[in-house]
Design a protein around this motif. Structure first.
Motif, PDB file in Angstrom:
ATOM      1  N   ASN A   1       0.914  -1.283  -0.017  1.00  0.00           N
ATOM      2  CA  ASN A   1      -0.050  -0.102   0.055  1.00  0.00           C
ATOM      3  C   ASN A   1       1.169   1.137   0.046  1.00  0.00           C
ATOM      4  OD1 ASN A   1       0.844   0.008   2.632  1.00  0.00           O
ATOM      5  ND2 ASN A   1      -1.122  -0.329   3.567  1.00  0.00           N
ATOM      6  N   LEU A   2       2.100   1.089  -0.283  1.00  0.00           N
ATOM      7  CA  LEU A   2       2.844   2.297  -0.413  1.00  0.00           C
ATOM      8  C   LEU A   2       3.369   2.492  -1.937  1.00  0.00           C
ATOM      9  CD1 LEU A   2       5.499   1.242   2.346  1.00  0.00           C
ATOM     10  CD2 LEU A   2       3.879   2.770   2.793  1.00  0.00           C
ATOM     11  N   PRO A   3       2.893   3.634  -2.323  1.00  0.00           N
ATOM     12  CA  PRO A   3       3.017   4.334  -3.664  1.00  0.00           C
ATOM     13  C   PRO A   3       4.362   4.047  -4.124  1.00  0.00           C
ATOM     14  CG  PRO A   3       1.444   5.676  -2.497  1.00  0.00           C
ATOM     15  CD  PRO A   3       2.120   4.926  -1.331  1.00  0.00           C
ATOM     16  N   TRP A   4       5.443   4.587  -3.313  1.00  0.00           N
ATOM     17  CA  TRP A   4       6.993   4.744  -3.791  1.00  0.00           C
ATOM     18  C   TRP A   4       7.460   3.177  -3.877  1.00  0.00           C
ATOM     19  CZ3 TRP A   4      10.374   1.822  -0.840  1.00  0.00           C
ATOM     20  CH2 TRP A   4      10.406   1.824   0.450  1.00  0.00           C
ATOM     21  N   LEU A   5       6.912   2.359  -2.924  1.00  0.00           N
ATOM     22  CA  LEU A   5       7.460   0.739  -3.288  1.00  0.00           C
ATOM     23  C   LEU A   5       6.752   0.156  -4.527  1.00  0.00           C
ATOM     24  CD1 LEU A   5       9.033  -1.619  -2.236  1.00  0.00           C
ATOM     25  CD2 LEU A   5       6.917  -2.202  -0.882  1.00  0.00           C
ATOM     26  N   ALA A   6       5.636   0.590  -5.005  1.00  0.00           N
ATOM     27  CA  ALA A   6       4.821   0.093  -6.081  1.00  0.00           C
ATOM     28  C   ALA A   6       5.894   0.545  -7.296  1.00  0.00           C
ATOM     29  CB  ALA A   6       3.450   0.810  -6.130  1.00  0.00           C
ATOM     30  N   LEU A   7       6.383   1.756  -7.402  1.00  0.00           N
ATOM     31  CA  LEU A   7       7.014   2.120  -8.680  1.00  0.00           C
ATOM     32  C   LEU A   7       8.537   1.149  -8.527  1.00  0.00           C
ATOM     33  CD1 LEU A   7       6.939   5.966  -8.402  1.00  0.00           C
ATOM     34  CD2 LEU A   7       5.601   4.424  -9.868  1.00  0.00           C
ATOM     35  N   VAL A   8       8.952   0.849  -7.314  1.00  0.00           N
ATOM     36  CA  VAL A   8      10.278   0.092  -7.055  1.00  0.00           C
ATOM     37  C   VAL A   8      10.014  -1.145  -7.836  1.00  0.00           C
ATOM     38  CG1 VAL A   8      11.867  -0.976  -5.871  1.00  0.00           C
ATOM     39  CG2 VAL A   8      11.177   1.458  -5.426  1.00  0.00           C
ATOM     40  N   LEU A   9       8.639  -1.757  -7.269  1.00  0.00           N
ATOM     41  CA  LEU A   9       8.357  -3.091  -7.881  1.00  0.00           C
ATOM     42  C   LEU A   9       8.361  -3.332  -9.190  1.00  0.00           C
ATOM     43  CD1 LEU A   9       5.924  -4.097  -4.900  1.00  0.00           C
ATOM     44  CD2 LEU A   9       8.152  -5.113  -5.325  1.00  0.00           C
ATOM     45  N   CYS A  10       7.406  -2.329  -9.852  1.00  0.00           N
ATOM     46  CA  CYS A  10       7.345  -2.193 -11.389  1.00  0.00           C
ATOM     47  C   CYS A  10       8.526  -2.089 -12.029  1.00  0.00           C
ATOM     48  CB  CYS A  10       6.400  -0.860 -11.569  1.00  0.00           C
ATOM     49  SG  CYS A  10       4.664  -1.061 -11.305  1.00  0.00           S
ATOM     50  N   ILE A  11       9.581  -1.457 -11.223  1.00  0.00           N
ATOM     51  CA  ILE A  11      11.039  -1.547 -12.286  1.00  0.00           C
ATOM     52  C   ILE A  11      11.460  -2.662 -12.217  1.00  0.00           C
ATOM     53  CG2 ILE A  11      13.300  -0.589 -11.997  1.00  0.00           C
ATOM     54  CD1 ILE A  11      12.001   2.129 -11.122  1.00  0.00           C
ATOM     55  N   LEU A  12      11.503  -3.511 -10.905  1.00  0.00           N
ATOM     56  CA  LEU A  12      11.976  -4.755 -10.740  1.00  0.00           C
ATOM     57  C   LEU A  12      11.465  -5.897 -11.544  1.00  0.00           C
ATOM     58  CD1 LEU A  12      12.654  -4.592  -6.798  1.00  0.00           C
ATOM     59  CD2 LEU A  12      14.295  -4.416  -8.523  1.00  0.00           C
ATOM     60  N   MET A  13      10.074  -5.855 -11.694  1.00  0.00           N
ATOM     61  CA  MET A  13       9.313  -6.686 -12.603  1.00  0.00           C
ATOM     62  C   MET A  13       9.708  -6.779 -14.021  1.00  0.00           C
ATOM     63  SD  MET A  13       5.243  -6.347 -11.492  1.00  0.00           S
ATOM     64  CE  MET A  13       4.824  -6.413  -9.752  1.00  0.00           C
ATOM     65  N   GLY A  14      10.343  -5.490 -14.332  1.00  0.00           N
ATOM     66  CA  GLY A  14      10.629  -5.409 -16.064  1.00  0.00           C
ATOM     67  C   GLY A  14      11.777  -6.388 -16.219  1.00  0.00           C
ATOM     68  N   PRO A  15      12.961  -6.450 -15.769  1.00  0.00           N
ATOM     69  CA  PRO A  15      13.868  -7.299 -15.995  1.00  0.00           C
ATOM     70  C   PRO A  15      13.793  -8.732 -15.955  1.00  0.00           C
ATOM     71  CG  PRO A  15      14.841  -5.389 -14.708  1.00  0.00           C
ATOM     72  CD  PRO A  15      13.449  -5.337 -14.619  1.00  0.00           C
ATOM     73  N   VAL A  16      13.106  -8.998 -14.696  1.00  0.00           N
ATOM     74  CA  VAL A  16      12.675 -10.460 -14.393  1.00  0.00           C
ATOM     75  C   VAL A  16      11.703 -10.822 -15.479  1.00  0.00           C
ATOM     76  CG1 VAL A  16      11.142 -11.888 -12.781  1.00  0.00           C
ATOM     77  CG2 VAL A  16      12.822 -10.370 -11.893  1.00  0.00           C
ATOM     78  N   HIS A  17      10.787 -10.083 -16.057  1.00  0.00           N
ATOM     79  CA  HIS A  17       9.932 -10.494 -17.053  1.00  0.00           C
ATOM     80  C   HIS A  17      10.431 -10.617 -18.368  1.00  0.00           C
ATOM     81  CE1 HIS A  17       6.781  -9.752 -20.379  1.00  0.00           C
ATOM     82  NE2 HIS A  17       6.002 -10.259 -19.634  1.00  0.00           N
ATOM     83  N   GLN A  18      11.467  -9.728 -18.510  1.00  0.00           N
ATOM     84  CA  GLN A  18      12.121  -9.717 -19.855  1.00  0.00           C
ATOM     85  C   GLN A  18      13.096 -11.132 -19.978  1.00  0.00           C
ATOM     86  OE1 GLN A  18      11.254  -7.891 -22.041  1.00  0.00           O
ATOM     87  NE2 GLN A  18      12.761  -7.193 -23.557  1.00  0.00           N
ATOM     88  N   ILE A  19      13.790 -11.438 -18.792  1.00  0.00           N
ATOM     89  CA  ILE A  19      14.843 -12.601 -19.047  1.00  0.00           C
ATOM     90  C   ILE A  19      13.871 -13.560 -19.189  1.00  0.00           C
ATOM     91  CG2 ILE A  19      16.493 -13.818 -17.776  1.00  0.00           C
ATOM     92  CD1 ILE A  19      17.687 -11.269 -16.614  1.00  0.00           C
ATOM     93  N   ARG A  20      12.974 -14.002 -18.650  1.00  0.00           N
ATOM     94  CA  ARG A  20      12.130 -15.076 -18.623  1.00  0.00           C
ATOM     95  C   ARG A  20      11.340 -14.970 -19.956  1.00  0.00           C
ATOM     96  NH1 ARG A  20       6.813 -13.939 -17.162  1.00  0.00           N
ATOM     97  NH2 ARG A  20       6.611 -14.014 -19.315  1.00  0.00           N
ATOM     98  N   ASP A  21      10.882 -13.952 -20.340  1.00  0.00           N
ATOM     99  CA  ASP A  21      10.174 -14.041 -21.668  1.00  0.00           C
ATOM    100  C   ASP A  21      11.142 -14.422 -22.841  1.00  0.00           C
ATOM    101  OD1 ASP A  21       7.551 -13.540 -22.916  1.00  0.00           O
ATOM    102  OD2 ASP A  21       8.446 -12.080 -24.013  1.00  0.00           O
ATOM    103  N   VAL A  22      12.298 -13.946 -22.726  1.00  0.00           N
ATOM    104  CA  VAL A  22      13.352 -14.034 -23.724  1.00  0.00           C
ATOM    105  C   VAL A  22      13.744 -15.505 -23.735  1.00  0.00           C
ATOM    106  CG1 VAL A  22      15.926 -13.745 -24.409  1.00  0.00           C
ATOM    107  CG2 VAL A  22      14.419 -11.875 -23.901  1.00  0.00           C
ATOM    108  N   ALA A  23      13.983 -16.256 -22.393  1.00  0.00           N
ATOM    109  CA  ALA A  23      14.232 -17.621 -22.499  1.00  0.00           C
ATOM    110  C   ALA A  23      13.115 -18.486 -23.031  1.00  0.00           C
ATOM    111  CB  ALA A  23      14.683 -17.809 -20.991  1.00  0.00           C
TER     112      ALA A  23
END
Length: 407
Positions: free
Chosen positions: A303-325
């Motif tokens: 429920n912390l807005p700033w943490l939501a932004l951090v999580l969104c940034i972290l999701m990008g690389p994780v999603h991208q590496i998994r998706d490419v593989a």
């Protein structure tokens, strides 16, 4: 990399930009001239339905026409239709059915073109270069999508829809030039097996999907991820920003931008880790799915807005590496001559699953609350991780297809 990859990369990147401009201009144009949300909503609906229908018919088309010539002819048809729309856009508002007919034809052509272009990637590059190629394509797609949405909105406000559409039309002519260049370098890329029985042709992609254990598991992973794809659509993320974080549209825009930035970062990271991803495809998919599941659950509980932004940034690389593989694993699980039919089958299956998931998660958000959408999404990513572990067992008994250069 093969020299033909570079016009291919340019064509795919420009097509992503054209798609953004095309969608924004037509949607804005229809809504501003009719004032009807229903008419504006018909545009994306027609696109989805038509592309699914086109994917059904693609195997028959591929069975009768040379690969490179087919791509060029589709590009010529799209460019001419885009030019006709640009010339007559201001007059089409009084003939809305004609505009929607043009949308249907363009969507049909897109439904043919997209699987064909996906098929070319493993034919133009192999091995470690395939990881790099998929990462480059993803990064460039994300970049032009972000830039395209920002620039198109500005252009429509200042120059109008008709003038902005001419930009997309001009880019279509550039794509045609790249397609012709690519076609001259890939003339020997053909579909070697021709079948005279049409019914078998229509069923072939589904049959390959069902009989190939690796492909079947990868498709199950795609289905699980397609179900979760709708949790990141605008309406759900906006509801989360307002209900869970207590923020408005501005913060919602920041969240979308953060995820896009993370995805671009992930593409660059995948380029840097190309050798390791190539050696550990299944581990990359498994860890990527598990980490994305964890991040999604934390995001849903947060429920912390700033943490939501951090999580969104972290999701990008994780999603991208998994998706490419996962993309590489799919391309390596199928012989090249069957890849187009498999992508056509996915072009039917995945959009259909996403359409159903939009309804399901819409109901979940309304009845249980928007947080439950992300908690359920996290569970589905665990299902994807379990499928990748099963894929590891399958690969011990079934060798991965080795694509060889045929340029």
């Amino acid at each position: 990399m093969n020299i033909a990859f570079y016009p291919y990369w340019a064509a795919k990147t420009l097509l992503s930009l054209i798609n953004v401009i095309y969608i924004m201009v037509i949607t804005t144009f229809i809504y501003s001239h009719t004032g009807s949300v229903l008419y504006a909503a018909m545009f994306p609906l027609i696109q989805i339905i038509t592309r699914i229908t086109a994917s059904f018919t693609l195997p028959l088309l591929v069975n009768h026409f040379p690969f490179s010539k087919l791509l060029i002819r589709i590009s010529i048809a799209k460019t001419l239709i885009m030019t006709c729309i640009a010339i007559s856009l201001n007059h089409l508002i009084s003939q809305l059915p004609l505009l929607l007919l043009a949308v249907v034809i363009l969507s049909f052509l897109d439904g043919w073109e997209t699987p064909l272009l996906k098929t070319l990637t493993p034919q133009l590059v192999q091995g470690e270069d395939l990881i790099k190629a998929n990462s480059l394509l993803s990064v460039s797609n994300q970049t032009v999508t972000i830039v395209g949405y920002a620039m198109t909105g500005f252009a429509v406000m200042n120059w109008g829809a008709a003038q902005t559409f001419w930009a997309a039309t001009s880019l279509s002519w550039a794509v045609l030039i790249f397609m012709i260049t690519m076609g001259s370098l890939t003339r020997n890329v053909e579909q070697p097996h021709k079948s005279a029985v049409s019914r078998k042709v229509f069923r072939e992609g589904w049959s390959i999907l069902w009989k190939n254990p690796s492909l079947r598991l990868i498709t199950l992973m795609d289905i699980a991820q397609a179900l979760t794809g709708s949790i990141w659509i605008g309406a759900v993320t906006l509801a989360f920003a307002k209900e869970a974080l207590g923020r408005g549209e501005g913060w919602w825009g920041l969240m979308n931008s953060s995820y896009a930035a993370g995805t671009m970062l992930g593409g660059i990271l995948a380029l840097a880790l190309a050798k390791r991803i190539q050696k550990h495809l299944i581990a990359s998919m498994t860890m990527g799915s598990l980490l994305f599941s964890l991040l999604t659950v934390v995001y849903g509980l947060n429920n912390l807005p700033w943490l939501a932004l951090v999580l969104c940034i972290l999701m990008g690389p994780v999603h991208q590496i998994r998706d490419v593989a996962q993309q590489i694993a799919l391309q390596n699980s199928v012989p090249l001559e069957s890849l187009t039919k498999v992508y056509a089958t996915h072009g039917v299956l995945i959009p259909a699953v996403m359409s159903v998931s939009i309804v399901i998660f819409g109901l979940v958000a309304d009845q249980l609350g928007v947080r439950w959408v992300y908690l359920i999404g996290g569970v589905l990513f665990i299902v994807s991780a379990l499928c990748s572990l099963s894929l590891n067992r399958v690969h011990r008994n079934q060798p991965i297809v080795k694509h060889t250069k045929n340029m």
